[in-house]
Scaffold this motif. Structure first.
Motif, short mmCIF file in Angstrom:
data_model
loop_
_atom_site.label_atom_id
_atom_site.label_comp_id
_atom_site.label_asym_id
_atom_site.label_seq_id
_atom_site.Cartn_x
_atom_site.Cartn_y
_atom_site.Cartn_z
N THR A 4 25.28 7.95 32.60
CA THR A 4 26.72 7.80 32.47
C THR A 4 27.10 7.61 31.01
O THR A 4 26.31 7.10 30.22
N CYS A 5 28.31 8.01 30.70
CA CYS A 5 28.78 7.90 29.33
C CYS A 5 28.95 6.43 28.96
O CYS A 5 29.52 5.64 29.73
N GLY A 6 28.45 6.06 27.81
CA GLY A 6 28.54 4.67 27.39
C GLY A 6 29.92 4.29 26.90
O GLY A 6 30.18 3.14 26.58
N ARG A 7 30.81 5.25 26.83
CA ARG A 7 32.15 4.95 26.33
C ARG A 7 33.16 4.95 27.46
O ARG A 7 33.97 4.04 27.55
N CYS A 8 33.11 5.99 28.30
CA CYS A 8 34.11 6.08 29.35
C CYS A 8 33.49 5.96 30.74
O CYS A 8 34.19 5.89 31.73
N GLY A 9 32.17 5.90 30.80
CA GLY A 9 31.51 5.69 32.07
C GLY A 9 31.44 6.91 32.96
O GLY A 9 31.11 6.81 34.14
N PHE A 22 26.27 9.51 25.63
CA PHE A 22 27.71 9.73 25.63
C PHE A 22 28.01 11.16 26.05
O PHE A 22 27.19 12.04 25.86
N GLY A 23 29.18 11.32 26.60
CA GLY A 23 29.60 12.66 26.97
C GLY A 23 29.96 13.46 25.74
O GLY A 23 30.01 12.95 24.63
N ARG A 24 30.24 14.71 25.98
CA ARG A 24 30.51 15.59 24.85
C ARG A 24 31.75 15.13 24.10
O ARG A 24 31.77 15.05 22.87
N THR A 25 32.81 14.84 24.84
CA THR A 25 34.06 14.45 24.20
C THR A 25 33.92 13.13 23.46
O THR A 25 34.36 12.99 22.32
N CYS A 26 33.30 12.17 24.11
CA CYS A 26 33.17 10.86 23.49
C CYS A 26 32.22 10.93 22.30
O CYS A 26 32.44 10.28 21.29
N ALA A 27 31.18 11.71 22.42
CA ALA A 27 30.25 11.84 21.31
C ALA A 27 30.96 12.45 20.11
O ALA A 27 30.76 12.02 18.98
ZN LIG Z 1 32.75 9.46 27.75
#
Ligand SMILES: [Zn+2]
Length: 60
Positions: A4-9, A22-27
Motif C-alpha cells: 500500500t502507498c505510504g502516503r495515501c494508503g 509509494f504510488g506513482r502519483t505520490c512518489a
Molecule cells: Zn499514494
C-alpha cells in the motif's frame, strides 16, 4: 515492504512502486524517483566527436 502507498494508503499493483512504498502519483509529488530498470539514455553530445582525438604533442 507493504503493498500500500505510504502516503495515501492506496493499494499498489506495480511491484516497482511497492518497492519504494509509494504510488506513482505520490512518489512523483514527493520527488521520489523510480528505480528504473532502463538505463538513462546517453546524451548525444558526442556526435561530431565520434573518435577521441589523438593527444597532439603541441610544442616541444
Ligand atoms: Zn499514494
Amino acid at each position: 515492504m507493504s503493498d500500500t502507498c505510504g502516503r495515501c494508503g492506496r493499494r499498489l499493483k506495480n511491484p516497482a512502486y511497492i518497492e519504494i512504498g509509494f504510488g506513482r502519483t505520490c512518489a512523483a509529488k514527493m520527488g521520489i524517483a523510480l528505480p528504473s530498470k532502463r538505463k538513462p539514455k546517453d546524451k548525444p553530445d558526442r556526435q561530431d566527436h565520434d573518435q577521441e582525438p589523438a593527444p597532439a604533442a603541441e610544442g616541444r
